[in-house]
Design a protein around this motif. Structure first.
Motif, PDB file in Angstrom:
ATOM      1  N   GLN A 220       0.835  -1.201   0.000  1.00 34.35           N
ATOM      2  CA  GLN A 220       0.000   0.000   0.000  1.00 34.35           C
ATOM      3  C   GLN A 220       0.875   1.258   0.000  1.00 34.35           C
ATOM      4  N   ILE A 221       0.432   2.265  -0.737  1.00 26.13           N
ATOM      5  CA  ILE A 221       1.063   3.580  -0.736  1.00 26.13           C
ATOM      6  C   ILE A 221      -0.048   4.620  -0.627  1.00 26.13           C
ATOM      7  N   ALA A 222       0.259   5.769  -0.032  1.00 27.99           N
ATOM      8  CA  ALA A 222      -0.809   6.747   0.220  1.00 27.99           C
ATOM      9  C   ALA A 222      -0.279   8.166   0.338  1.00 27.99           C
ATOM     10  N   ILE A 223      -1.066   9.098  -0.171  1.00 26.64           N
ATOM     11  CA  ILE A 223      -0.833  10.522   0.057  1.00 26.64           C
ATOM     12  C   ILE A 223      -1.622  10.900   1.302  1.00 26.64           C
ATOM     13  N   VAL A 224      -0.976  11.594   2.243  1.00 27.34           N
ATOM     14  CA  VAL A 224      -1.671  12.044   3.451  1.00 27.34           C
ATOM     15  C   VAL A 224      -1.609  13.564   3.496  1.00 27.34           C
ATOM     16  N   TYR A 225      -2.752  14.193   3.217  1.00 24.89           N
ATOM     17  CA  TYR A 225      -2.835  15.652   3.280  1.00 24.89           C
ATOM     18  C   TYR A 225      -3.043  16.076   4.734  1.00 24.89           C
ATOM     19  N   CYS A 226      -2.149  16.915   5.234  1.00 25.27           N
ATOM     20  CA  CYS A 226      -2.293  17.494   6.568  1.00 25.27           C
ATOM     21  C   CYS A 226      -2.844  18.898   6.364  1.00 25.27           C
TER      22      CYS A 226
END
Length: 199
Positions: free
Chosen positions: A148-154
């Motif tokens: 799994q890979i993911a963009i995490v917007y803070c």
């Protein structure tokens, strides 16, 4: 052999990228591009928050609960030791974090301090390509299989009710995390490497 950063290669994921401009950017050493210190601080805070949930509390962060259960964190290698080679092109970079999941596969998240807007949506293919490069690098370095890979917007919440405005020393801003899964596409990255080598 040409060495390139995952960030630079990923720019080729944009539909309207100018290949001449991209090539010039690789050839010309531009003056040092300053990176506002506040973003380095926020980037560090994101990683510390992840570390707190996983290493201190032994839990999967609730804002990343759509992914498999977190087991522990693996320290990302230095960028000089984190890469892969394809078609005479060596791609390297550094991941924000590497998470070992309960099934012993890996999740690689990439933290972005930004509000997910239409302009940010346009950048998703670039961020996705960058993450795919990190996944290929992790597997190439035998760190583990990346499932799994993911963009995490803070996302900073600047509305009054979301802010801590009663501090004597100043004020505090809360961040809302938005985690977006990204699909693996190794073939797409290999095509981008071939394209980059041919420009």
């Amino acid at each position: 052999m040409l060495t390139i950063s995952a960030t630079k290669l990923a720019k080729l994921a944009l539909d309207d990228v100018c290949e001449r401009c991209w090539w010039l950017e690789q050839q010309i050493k531009l003056p040092y591009q300053s990176f506002p210190g506040v973003f380095s601080t926020l980037d560090k805070a994101s990683k510390l928050c992840l570390e707190h949930w996983v290493m201190t509390r032994g839990l999967t962060p609730p804002w990343m609960s759509q992914f498999s259960t977190f087991k522990t964190l693996i320290k990302p290698p230095h960028f000089t030791k984190f890469g892969f080679t394809h078609g005479g092109l060596h791609v390297r970079g550094v991941a924000d974090a590497i998470v070992l999941l309960e099934d012993d596969t890996l999740l690689i998240p990439d933290f972005k301090t930004a509000i997910f807007t239409e302009a940010q949506e346009r950048m998703v293919p670039v961020y996705a390509a960058q993450l795919n490069c990190y996944a290929m690098a992790a597997e190439n370095q035998a760190i583990g299989d990346v499932s799994q890979i993911a963009i995490v917007y803070c996302q900073p919440q600047a509305a009054g009710e979301e802010m801590d405005i009663d501090r004597v020393s100043g004020f505090g801003v809360h961040f809302q995390a938005l985690a977006m899964p990204v699909h693996r596409n190794d073939e797409r990255i290999k095509q981008m490497c071939d394209r980059a080598a041919g420009i």
